[in-house]
Design an enzyme around this catalytic site. Structure first.
Site, PDB file in Angstrom:
ATOM      1  N   GLU C 199       5.230  -4.207  22.549  1.00 13.75           N
ATOM      2  CA  GLU C 199       6.099  -4.483  23.940  1.00 13.75           C
ATOM      3  C   GLU C 199       5.596  -5.834  24.319  1.00 13.75           C
ATOM      4  O   GLU C 199       4.428  -5.916  24.561  1.00 13.75           O
ATOM      5  CB  GLU C 199       5.051  -3.019  25.162  1.00 13.75           C
ATOM      6  CG  GLU C 199       6.513  -2.981  25.482  1.00 13.75           C
ATOM      7  CD  GLU C 199       5.717  -1.120  26.006  1.00 13.75           C
ATOM      8  OE1 GLU C 199       6.333   0.115  26.090  1.00 13.75           O
ATOM      9  OE2 GLU C 199       5.263  -1.369  27.139  1.00 13.75           O
ATOM     10  N   ARG C 291       5.268  16.744  29.873  1.00 12.50           N
ATOM     11  CA  ARG C 291       3.945  17.870  30.089  1.00 12.50           C
ATOM     12  C   ARG C 291       3.294  18.093  31.706  1.00 12.50           C
ATOM     13  O   ARG C 291       3.316  16.517  32.451  1.00 12.50           O
ATOM     14  CB  ARG C 291       3.070  18.257  29.304  1.00 12.50           C
ATOM     15  CG  ARG C 291       2.499  16.166  29.017  1.00 12.50           C
ATOM     16  CD  ARG C 291       1.440  16.125  28.086  1.00 12.50           C
ATOM     17  NE  ARG C 291       0.887  14.635  27.389  1.00 12.50           N
ATOM     18  CZ  ARG C 291       0.757  14.147  28.778  1.00 12.50           C
ATOM     19  NH1 ARG C 291       0.103  14.223  29.902  1.00 12.50           N
ATOM     20  NH2 ARG C 291       0.156  12.939  28.735  1.00 12.50           N
TER      21      ARG C 291
END
Lengths: 494, 163, 494, 163
Positions: C199, C291
């Site tokens: 990235e 999560r």
């Protein structure tokens, strides 16, 4: 704002005050007596000063001399000790040191408990029937007459500060003399004063206090009411907020009455207006405590307002930062007092060294304590070791949260009242929220759980292993302690 | 093999167990075999406070005299009898009256030679600002008073003897 | 509702889940590996099951076999380990055991990080520039080309789960090969997978995550955003809520974008939508973690909603109990991670036995931990020992509260990063709220306080006493350790 | 009388002190007399972690080698020289490379006889899922490698020797 503050107290409340001072950037001076040296308040303060003896926490001259020597500009008295001592407040005023609390005149008016009751009644507020005056040690006959006139059962009360010390319910005239003698011994020890008065007993009852915060500009708000009806030896061991014994309409009436009383008595800083509530929901003004209370954490966890910070701000002359409508009250809170008392030995105090202290954590659980693993519970003071306060969105969730917090809490080294607290938290009447001050005398028999058989069997195995390991590790030179068959009745164990 | 009769809250369990020095031991309770794990076998015994029995963890507090046991569900009373030793139960008539807690003797209410009845207050012991009455264990005569007013005593100091 | 739940995790998150289960009356089964046996999660669970080895926490077959053997009806995976393992979720579904989390398809879509970024971009949401695919171990040349095309500095990222493991900023092409090798070693160790993608680095940056709660009926709300820009070894050691890097308008845009993304990816149960924010306040979608996160305690302390309780309720099929407008967000919260790492030795992990653990208490301080006095920090796992979360009415009060909480916290036996945390809490840039992910590399030189001279002098005296006492108490048979003049450079001390 | 030179964060203090066994001792720092109270003198020294100096309480954490000190305001580096002992500073050229933490040897990068430069990685030690490079303390030749790949080592295990 103040720059240096002396905490004229010990234990959990001293720690609690130091914490807020540190958050406010105020330098703290702690005082301690030798047996109290391992207390967390000594470790966390910026400076600490040794006191000559266990009584010194309540000696105005000693405390003031230290305050002057260390150049503090404020004294926080906590609760008990010098918190409601008008003479001490005047001495602070004269010395140019701010006393965090109400002015001496307010304290004086409120400590004249009979006068306060009469003033309230004159203002049309319902009060408990009481003797028209208090009685000295040598006025037993007059006290007996007053009790007969009021009608049994009656309650003996100290003319001095609260915390229930000296308070005794007397069922009939036969038990009066002994009750008076014992109450006097206790009030002498705690307050240095034996003067008692008599009130009509309300049984069963609920004890409700309204938290008041007032600035010097004449503004005041309430932070709701708490109920402390789980009472042992006159001490509220479990309290909750909001009170369970009030209908919404009664609650509004009671809160409004508390505000009227606070104005009537010109309270300043923090105060709690206390009521007795009977089973029909009728309430009677009882007294005003013009200091921070042990259970103030309930108002804090519900409102998220730091009351010690407010006390200090208000004493520094700042106005209230909240209007009544700014105070958000939602959810339910419960507070338990964990005390060093032996549950199998009439709850006698159990000073000693704590081996392991494991505090509960997680969401919405607050602990206030002066102990840690290896700290001492000194012999001279109140047996309060820790306060556990929990909050939850509703009462059933608060009850289960408190139960798991107490189960998380580990204290070894000296017995505590934890088993009693756990038992109350499992008691059906408590869980249902239907109880009054006689709860502890009516605790239901052991709660039977589905796993009861397995738990007992496993505990028997565990005890057998512990016993055998312990016996093997002990010094074989004193076999009589461990080798006798009937361990429990062995002479050596007293 | 050690054989114990463990009475918990009045219910009797017959327990058999072998060596207990390691971190796991086999225990039989009323004929049922259980595995007990002692997670900190190296800890001194007085510090030991949790065990795993057949996969069920228990945190346990107990008093120095193993007279009670605190588990998650509250207090349990305990009595342990060693079935291998068959020592007779000692006479219950020990008349030595000991301090149940440390404190200050604030009053002595009886004198040696005086007759007392069971439950009669003998001595007042002050601790944590509470007045505690120390009472006679049974009817008898005071043999000796071991303390004086103003004296500070430790736990288990003999305060008086009655017989 | 579920009756028996297995916690497929360890450490503080296992304890945290057990606490909520106990409050909900759900029976808990804990798993543990030998070196983890002293963890609080083993002590607090109803049942505990030993695992064969340190890797077993992430073995789907082992965990599922235990779940079936013990007859649980739900599994909570915590974070890490099996929390984002689609195969495990499918196995749970097949076994008829509820997995507390999103369905397997959602997890799969989100774990394909490049696919997720492309899907978001296709929906018009700004994302960070990234390589069009990920690269295996033997595709270094392709990876280098992709990096060159994006333009340095770049960030290497693992295709697998979060927690920053394997993430590395690479300043130029020269350092790429070594960075790739190290990132692969690390991702292999943590995730069992070496696949990396590239990235463009945004420097300095802010990391912001939005807490989403979604039911199976299609309702979803957010519980606000938190910023985790105090980063060490890619781990957020301090996080706060609300984020400081956003103007009110940007905050609204970012929250709305997070809600759109959550709907786009059909998240269920809990999720965090993560963004990078540059110094100009522009935000770029980064990924969604489906999560519970370590920092969920921030949302909990601000909103007073128990997220684990919500997770369990939602998995049981219940709808959201809150609408967006019911969520009250006020005040400011900060969370610190206390880790067993040596501040003087490049923050290397320091497993070992803790002698003393003294947790901070008082108002609005929450601690989540698996340790207590005498517990072990095992060698195989994450160095996270405790999380401290505080709340206050505003950020300055939250900063001073956290500072005093960290000063209250006592941990001895093995070094921790507490000194670093204290230093950050005293750093002027942090205190002013002006910092980005490079804060730790710019920490100001020692803060000089008015009492500096006195403190140094006193510490010198204290050290001299400690040193002398220690030397005297040591075994005189090894005098070479303590008797040499230059203690610090003595050979014997390594 | 013990005389120490305590260097704290690079600042030197000359400290004189007498007996330190009890709970209070008199200490002179750069000529200034201070009273140091050790509130738990009976605790083992390793557990001691707070002292009161002239009424100022300090909670102190320190490492086993007394190389640093943690006070409320963060970390301080410490050096202590005993002025009575006047032992020469030992040569700094100890070439034994020890494990700074317990862990698993995941790679060995050099062989005995090989020349290395200061800072060159010798061994990779894995602990808590982190790869830690163990580096050469100075330029020299590897004398010995004391471990093999896959071996678990304790803290302070000698991993290699360089000279």
């Amino acid at each position: 704002m103040f720059t240096k503050l002396l905490i004229a107290n010990r234990g959990e409340i001293a720690v609690r005050i130091i914490r807020t001072c540190r958050e406010m950037g105020i330098h703290t001076v702690a005082v301690y007596e030798a047996s109290d040296r391992s207390s967390l308040h000594v470790r966390l303060a910026d400076e600490c000063v040794a006191l000559p003896g266990p009584q010194s926490y309540m000696e105005p001259e000693t405390i003031l001399a230290i305050a002057q020597q260390y150049g503090v500009d404020a004294i926080h008295p906590g609760y008990g000790y010098l918190a409601e001592d008008a003479g001490f407040i005047r001495a602070c005023d004269a010395a140019g040191i701010a006393f965090i609390g109400p002015p001496a005149e307010v304290v004086e008016t409120l400590r004249d408990k009979i006068g306060a009751l009469e003033k309230a009644r004159a203002a049309g507020i319902p009060t408990v029937v009481h003797s028209p005056r208090s009685f000295a040690e040598d006025e037993f006959d007059a006290l007996r007459e007053a009790a007969a006139e009021i009608g049994y059962p009656v309650v003996l009360k100290s003319c001095r500060g609260g915390r229930g010390r000296g308070e005794r319910v007397v069922a009939d005239a036969l038990h009066l003399a002994e009750a008076v003698r014992r109450a006097q011994v206790e009030t002498q020890a705690v307050y240095g004063n034996k003067q008692l008065y008599v009130e009509r007993a309300i049984l069963p009852a609920h004890q409700v206090g309204v938290q008041i915060v007032a600035d010097r500009q004449g503004n005041l708000i309430h932070l709701g009411e708490r109920e402390g009806s789980v009472v042992q030896s006159n001490q509220k061991i479990i309290e909750e907020e909001p009170a369970l014994c009030l209908t919404p309409q009664r609650r509004e009436e009671l809160l409004a009455t508390a505000m009227r009383l606070a104005q009537l008595f010109k309270v300043e800083n923090l105060a709690t207006v206390e009521f007795l509530v009977d089973d029909a929901g009728r309430f009677y003004f009882s007294e005003i405590k013009s200091r921070i209370q042990i259970a103030h954490t309930l108002a804090e966890i519900v409102s998220r307002i730091d009351l010690v910070r407010e006390q200090i701000r208000l004493e520094a002359g700042e106005p209230l930062a909240y209007r009544q409508e700014d105070v958000v009250r939602r959810g339910h809170a419960i507070m338990c007092r964990v005390q060093a008392e032996d549950p199998l030995n009439r709850y006698l105090p159990t000073p000693g060294r704590l081996r392991q202290v494991r505090l509960p954590g997680g969401a919405e659980v607050r602990v206030d304590t002066y102990v840690y693993s290896g700290a001492d519970v000194p012999p001279h003071y109140d047996p309060l070791v820790a306060k556990v306060t929990v909050w939850a969105a509703d009462r059933p969730a608060a009850v289960t949260r408190m139960r798991r917090a107490l189960e998380d809490l580990g204290l070894t080294g000296t017995p505590t009242n934890l088993p009693l607290l756990v038992r109350v938290l499992r008691d059906p009447a408590f869980v249902a929220g239907r109880y009054s001050t006689d709860l502890l005398s009516r605790l239901s028999a052991e709660v039977t759980e589905p796993d009861y058989e397995r738990v007992r069997r496993d505990l028997a195995a565990a005890v057998a292993v512990l016993y055998t390991r312990r016996r093997e590790s002990f010094n074989p030179q004193s076999p009589d302690v461990w080798a006798t068959g009937w361990h429990r009745s062995s002479r050596q164990l007293g | 093999m050690t054989r114990l009769l463990v009475t918990l809250d009045g219910l009797a369990y017959e327990v058999e167990l072998g060596a207990v020095g390691g971190d796991t031991c086999q225990v039989t309770v009323n004929g049922e075999a259980l595995t007990v794990t002692v997670p900190h076998p190296e800890a001194t015994v007085i510090d030991m406070e949790w065990l795993i029995v057949n996969g069920w963890p228990y945190e346990i507090g107990f008093d120095a005299g193993l007279q009670w046991l605190k588990a998650y569900d509250g207090l349990h009373t305990v009595e342990i009898q060693d079935l291998n030793q068959r020592v007779a139960r000692p006479r219950s008539g020990d008349g030595r009256v000991k301090a149940p807690i440390p404190g200050l003797i604030s009053r002595v209410l009886v004198a040696p030679g005086e007759s007392v009845t069971a439950g009669q207050p003998l001595i007042i012991l002050e601790a944590m600002k509470m007045e505690n009455e120390i009472r006679a264990p049974f009817d008898g005569v005071v043999q000796a008073i071991g303390v004086t007013v103003g004296q500070t005593v430790l736990r288990n100091t003999v305060l008086a003897e009655v017989n």
